[in-house]
Design a protein around this motif. Structure first.
Motif, PDB file in Angstrom:
ATOM      1  N   SER A 141       0.826  -1.212   0.000  1.00 26.00           N
ATOM      2  CA  SER A 141       0.000   0.000   0.000  1.00 26.00           C
ATOM      3  C   SER A 141       0.856   1.256   0.000  1.00 26.00           C
ATOM      4  O   SER A 141       0.500   2.260  -0.621  1.00 26.00           O
ATOM      5  N   SER A 200       0.507   3.274  -3.353  1.00 26.84           N
ATOM      6  CA  SER A 200      -0.169   4.563  -3.225  1.00 26.84           C
ATOM      7  C   SER A 200       0.708   5.701  -3.726  1.00 26.84           C
ATOM      8  O   SER A 200       0.229   6.615  -4.406  1.00 26.84           O
ATOM      9  N   ASP A 260      -0.699  -1.020   6.505  1.00 30.43           N
ATOM     10  CA  ASP A 260       0.188   0.022   6.001  1.00 30.43           C
ATOM     11  C   ASP A 260       1.195   0.415   7.082  1.00 30.43           C
ATOM     12  O   ASP A 260       0.858   0.518   8.263  1.00 30.43           O
ATOM     13  N   TRP A 283      -8.897   4.717   0.097  1.00 28.78           N
ATOM     14  CA  TRP A 283      -7.659   4.723  -0.689  1.00 28.78           C
ATOM     15  C   TRP A 283      -7.796   5.589  -1.929  1.00 28.78           C
ATOM     16  O   TRP A 283      -6.863   6.317  -2.283  1.00 28.78           O
TER      17      TRP A 283
END
Length: 278
Positions: free
Chosen positions: A80, A84, A230, A141
């Motif tokens: 993540s 991201s 995360d 997200w």
């Protein structure tokens, strides 16, 4: 009298001589992000696992405040973080590059409109925007990555505009325009090659900025849910147990630091090599 150092000697003295240090710092968290989830195993709390237990048999890095295995969480959490950050960079580039090219076009009014809009967007602090979205319920997200990417658009657009308006680029563009070539040929074929190097260099440094923004948002509870593995969320969730179970905080914090420092060192090394070229 000792002669003053030359430009080449100064460059050589300040050039990172060991790029493998940057590769290791950057490579470890990236490899964990890529290879960690398939081998992580189950990170659900076990009935026989106590919360915030130090490393020991059965749990190499101990357990977190919920009794989950920290090693499994660390192996899962990198995806993540890296995903991201890269997604936000992609959003910023997808919006910023076309806007920068439009601003560098022959229409002065369009240039002013685009640049003043970018100035307005620069006035919004990133964390304040994320706090506002979180307060309105937009904290998943998708919104986290989208907002982080949009906040990078002004810097990317300014970089593209500046490179496209450079004297060398403008003379070639004018020559191609006089030869009858259209906008797509000039911008997508010629200027795209000219912009590749500065955009790649900027993306390397901007990765750290995006990583810092996303990690700060997750640490403050503005992004991913508290159950997410995360790394920034792990730090926030286990911060109260820092002295009883330091591995749950120091390991993800070290990986985030290595990812940021390794990326910066690699960009510095690439820039130093570029300066040495004749």
């Amino acid at each position: 009298m000792t002669p003053p150092p030359t430009t080449s000697s100064l460059t050589a003295a300040t050039t990172p001589r060991r790029p493998w240090i940057a590769l290791i710092l950057l490579g470890v968290p990236v490899l964990l992000a890529l290879l960690g989830p398939p081998v992580a195993g189950d990170d659900a709390p076990r009935h026989d696992a106590l919360p915030s237990q130090p490393p020991g048999a059965g749990h190499l890095l101990g357990t977190d405040v919920l009794g989950r295995d920290v090693l499994a969480l660390v192996l899962r959490g990198g995806a993540s973080v890296v995903g991201s950050s890269l997604a936000a960079l992609a959003v910023g580039a997808a919006l910023g590059i076309p806007l920068g090219l439009l601003a560098a076009g022959p229409r002065r009014q369009l240039d002013e409109t685009v640049m003043r809009t970018m100035d307005l967007l620069l006035a919004f602090p990133g964390l304040l925007v994320l706090m506002t979205l979180a307060a309105t319920g937009h904290r998943d997200w998708f919104w986290l990555v989208t907002v982080a990417g949009v906040l990078q658009v002004p810097a990317v657009a300014r970089l593209v505009r500046g490179a496209a308006l450079a004297p060398g680029s403008r003379s070639v563009v004018e020559a191609l325009r006089m030869q009858g070539h259209g906008w797509a040929y000039i911008h997508l074929r010629h200027l795209a090659r000219e912009l590749a190097a500065p955009l790649a260099t900027d993306a390397g440094g901007r990765f750290s900025l995006v990583l810092y923004l996303l990690a700060s948002a997750n640490f403050l509870g503005l992004g991913l849910p508290a159950s997410s593995p995360d790394w920034a969320v792990l730090i926030e969730r286990n911060s109260d147990a820092l002295f009883t179970q330091p591995a749950a905080v120091l390991v993800p914090a070290g990986l985030l630091t290595a990812l940021c420092v390794g990326g910066n060192l690699l960009v510095d090394h690439a820039l130093a090599r570029q300066r040495r070229r004749p």
